[in-house]
Scaffold this motif. Structure first.
Motif, PDB file in Angstrom:
ATOM      1  N   ALA A  83      35.016  58.958  19.845  1.00 13.45           N
ATOM      2  CA  ALA A  83      36.108  58.160  19.283  1.00 13.45           C
ATOM      3  C   ALA A  83      35.710  56.695  19.172  1.00 13.45           C
ATOM      4  O   ALA A  83      35.965  56.035  18.152  1.00 13.45           O
ATOM      5  N   PHE A 181      36.333  66.729  15.667  1.00 17.38           N
ATOM      6  CA  PHE A 181      37.762  66.670  15.990  1.00 17.38           C
ATOM      7  C   PHE A 181      38.098  65.329  16.645  1.00 17.38           C
ATOM      8  O   PHE A 181      39.097  64.683  16.297  1.00 17.38           O
ATOM      9  N   LYS A 182      37.264  64.893  17.594  1.00 19.92           N
ATOM     10  CA  LYS A 182      37.504  63.614  18.264  1.00 19.92           C
ATOM     11  C   LYS A 182      37.337  62.445  17.301  1.00 19.92           C
ATOM     12  O   LYS A 182      38.053  61.434  17.394  1.00 19.92           O
ATOM     13  N   ASP A 185      40.357  62.465  14.948  1.00 23.74           N
ATOM     14  CA  ASP A 185      41.574  62.190  15.707  1.00 23.74           C
ATOM     15  C   ASP A 185      41.697  60.701  16.009  1.00 23.74           C
ATOM     16  O   ASP A 185      42.812  60.167  16.096  1.00 23.74           O
ATOM     17  N   ALA A 186      40.566  60.022  16.164  1.00 23.15           N
ATOM     18  CA  ALA A 186      40.590  58.589  16.470  1.00 23.15           C
ATOM     19  C   ALA A 186      40.801  57.726  15.232  1.00 23.15           C
ATOM     20  O   ALA A 186      41.308  56.607  15.325  1.00 23.15           O
ATOM     21  N   LYS A 188      42.242  56.545  11.495  1.00 28.14           N
ATOM     22  CA  LYS A 188      43.460  56.568  10.698  1.00 28.14           C
ATOM     23  C   LYS A 188      43.148  55.989   9.320  1.00 28.14           C
ATOM     24  O   LYS A 188      42.093  55.381   9.114  1.00 28.14           O
TER      25      LYS A 188
END
Length: 256
Positions: A83, A181-182, A185-186, A188
């Motif tokens: 992330a 995924f990480k 997910d971090a 935007k």
């Protein structure tokens, strides 16, 4: 050189660049257009810069991950590595480093090319033959740089994140699916879109400065080297200035 004289020369140069930019906007939206030359410049500026950008991006992502891991391990936060690396690369490092690479390669190339055409009077010959050299030489190169830099930056982000994946797995084991995924997910849209938008301004600055320095070069063959060198220095400085302004605007938008 006296400080007053240096300041005077600085403002004279800034005024000349502003006039050059105003002329670009006047000529850029007025027919006749040069689509074939524009596409050729997109190929030269974009495709031929891709290997250098991709190689640098891969090493950048790999090294950043390796260097960041020991610090996170000390705090027991190594799970945050994907992330942290993704946010750092996408928000700031990939756009700025890609722009600096392009300032060195594209800016110097444009400055040297137009400078050599200027000192050998090829630009004057184009004016005599009825061709608009500013539209053919300057507008196409600036537009191509503005278009290609966001694309190169997008590819740089992807390649650097892949380098980060390899860096994470050098001293640890993180699956392909978990890593991405990480990463996503971090991230935007507020991280990706401003980073790509500011690269348009990076490309504009690189193209305008390279064209300005080459189009107005003098002193024979010595002027070609000076044009290429000053194009790299000034465009690299402008990249940092634009990035500073963009970061402030982005922070204000996030707070509202």
């Amino acid at each position: 050189m006296k400080p007053v004289k240096a300041l005077q020369l600085f403002f004279e140069e800034a005024g000349n660049i502003v006039r050059f930019v105003i002329r670009f906007f006047k000529e850029g939206f007025r027919p006749r257009y040069e689509p074939r030359e524009l596409l050729r410049q997109c190929y030269v500026i974009g495709y031929e810069s891709l290997p250098l950008v991709a190689t640098t991006a891969f090493i950048m992502g790999l090294v950043l991950t390796i260097q960041s891991r020991p610090t996170l391990v000390e705090f027991g936060a190594q799970a945050m590595l994907p992330a942290m690396v993704s946010v750092s690369l996408v928000r700031e490092i990939a756009p700025v480093i890609t722009a600096l690479i392009c300032a060195g390669k594209i800016g110097s190339g444009i400055g040297a090319e137009l400078g050599s055409m200027k000192v050998t009077e090829q630009i004057d010959a184009m004016e005599v033959s009825g061709t608009n050299p500013f539209k053919y030489l300057v507008v196409t190169r600036v537009m191509a740089t503005m278009w290609m830099l966001p694309i190169l930056t997008s590819l740089s982000m992807a390649v650097s994140l892949y380098g980060g994946y390899l860096g994470v797995n050098i001293k640890g084991v993180v699956s392909w699916d978990l890593y991405w995924f990480k990463v996503f997910d971090a991230l935007k849209f507020g991280d990706v879109i401003p980073s790509l938008v500011k690269t348009v301004f990076f490309g504009f600055a690189i193209g305008v400065i390279g064209c300005y320095k080459g189009y107005n070069s003098s002193k024979g063959t010595e002027g070609v080297g000076l044009a290429a060198n000053s194009a790299v220095v000034v465009s690299s400085l402008l990249v940092f200035v634009i990035d500073l302004i963009a970061v402030q605007i982005t922070d204000l938008l996030r707070l509202t």
